[in-house]
Write a protein that holds these residues in place. Structure first.
Motif, short mmCIF file in Angstrom:
data_model
loop_
_atom_site.label_atom_id
_atom_site.label_comp_id
_atom_site.label_asym_id
_atom_site.label_seq_id
_atom_site.Cartn_x
_atom_site.Cartn_y
_atom_site.Cartn_z
N VAL A 1 0.86 -1.19 0.00
CA VAL A 1 0.00 0.00 0.00
C VAL A 1 0.89 1.23 0.00
O VAL A 1 1.63 1.48 0.95
N ARG B 1 1.26 4.74 0.65
CA ARG B 1 0.52 5.72 1.46
C ARG B 1 0.38 7.06 0.75
O ARG B 1 -0.65 7.72 0.87
N TRP C 1 -2.30 6.61 -1.71
CA TRP C 1 -3.57 6.50 -0.98
C TRP C 1 -4.12 7.88 -0.64
O TRP C 1 -5.31 8.15 -0.79
N GLY D 1 -4.57 -3.00 -2.25
CA GLY D 1 -5.01 -2.32 -1.05
C GLY D 1 -6.49 -2.54 -0.79
O GLY D 1 -7.24 -2.91 -1.70
N THR E 1 -12.05 0.79 2.57
CA THR E 1 -11.77 2.19 2.89
C THR E 1 -12.85 3.09 2.31
O THR E 1 -13.28 4.06 2.96
N GLY F 1 -8.13 9.57 2.75
CA GLY F 1 -7.03 8.71 2.35
C GLY F 1 -5.86 8.73 3.30
O GLY F 1 -4.79 8.21 2.98
N VAL G 1 -5.92 3.79 6.23
CA VAL G 1 -6.17 2.59 5.44
C VAL G 1 -7.07 1.69 6.26
O VAL G 1 -6.74 1.33 7.39
#
Length: 303
Positions: free
Chosen positions: A39, A41, A44, A85, A90, A103, A106
């Motif tokens: 993932v 970040r 995200w 992910g 989410t 975001g 997670v």
């Protein structure tokens, strides 16, 4: 019922495709497979800023204020890019778990119908749970879907229908992408002085892949418009089949090359296997549809 996309929906889909192409292209995908973070970040947070997770939140709550049809288009693009992910969890947690919409958090979920949880090690929260439980790592078929066994475990019954539909959209994106990969390879790979795509057997495989994907697309889009639980189950059933079978046929079109670690075909197949077990399995979808049909038959008999 009119299922043509509006100009705004087409722009939304194109925007998400461009974002993922720029931030999660093949180099990033292979980097994650070869040991990078599962993932990302930073990505995200970018998805959160772009409204990926808050898409269906009302504007008054800081969301985009759109609906399931738009969410399905966005998740289709994520499936096409093989973005890893807990995207569905989410998205479903937006507005309920702090940071999910933006975001910055997670969120995973008990979406596998048993003691296995995906992305537990990367998660800040678990949808519907008070805390992130401890888990024992379990080997996963998909290198980008790490699994943990937890006990005791829960479920996400309240989100099952929407979760199944959004997962179906991810599967749809993968099914459409493997059609593209198969056609591209068949057009460029030559045997006996001509592209293998000129051979009837390969043409049939590619045509069958396209039909599967388009049937699944129709079911997913229709379920997004109606919001019906039975249609969402049917869409998941069709999209799972399209994603798995298309990946297998794409591998066959690639021949020996398709079995190598360097080719991306196996990643689509492995992800499709895992997603087929998430939110609603094929057996669960068939059971729900059978119950609905039985209810209609009994209702007609009484009438």
């Amino acid at each position: 019922m009119h299922f043509q996309l509006t100009e705004e929906q087409r722009d939304l889909r194109a925007g998400v495709r461009d974002l993922l192409a720029g931030r999660y292209g093949r180099e990033a995908l292979r980097g994650a497979v070869d040991g990078g973070p599962v993932v990302d970040r930073a990505l995200w947070r970018e998805l959160g800023e772009a409204g990926f997770f808050s898409l269906r939140l009302p504007e008054a709550a800081g969301g985009v204020g759109l609906g399931l049809p738009e969410a399905v288009l966005v998740f289709e693009e994520a499936g096409r890019a093989l973005l890893p992910g807990p995207l569905v969890a989410t998205h479903l947690a937006a507005g309920a778990v702090p940071g999910a919409a933006e975001g910055t958090a997670v969120v995973t979920a008990f979406d596998l119908g048993g003691p296995l949880v995906a992305y537990l090690g990367e998660a800040d929260a678990v949808l519907g749970a008070g805390a992130v439980p401890r888990g024992e790592p379990v080997r996963s078929a998909d290198p980008l879907t790490p699994l943990h066994r937890v006990a005791p475990y829960g479920d996400c019954a309240a989100h099952r229908d929407t979760g199944a539909l959004l997962t179906a959209a991810l599967q749809l994106g993968s099914a459409l992408r493997t059609v593209e990969l198969a056609v591209r390879y068949a057009s460029g790979r030559e045997q006996f002085g001509q592209p293998i795509g000129a051979f009837q057997a390969v043409k049939h495989l590619c045509a069958e892949m396209l039909v599967r994907a388009e049937v699944a697309r129709t079911a997913v889009y229709a379920a997004a418009v109606t919001g019906d639980a039975g249609e969402a189950a049917g869409a998941k059933l069709l999209a799972d089949g399209a994603a798995v079978r298309n990946a297998r046929d794409c591998l066959q079109v690639h021949g020996g090359m398709g079995f190598t670690w360097e080719a991306d075909v196996h990643l689509h197949l492995k992800r499709a296997w895992v997603r087929a077990e998430q939110w609603r399995t094929g057996a669960e979808a068939e059971e729900l549809l059978a119950q609905e049909l039985l209810g209609e038959v009994e209702g007609a008999a009484r009438g």
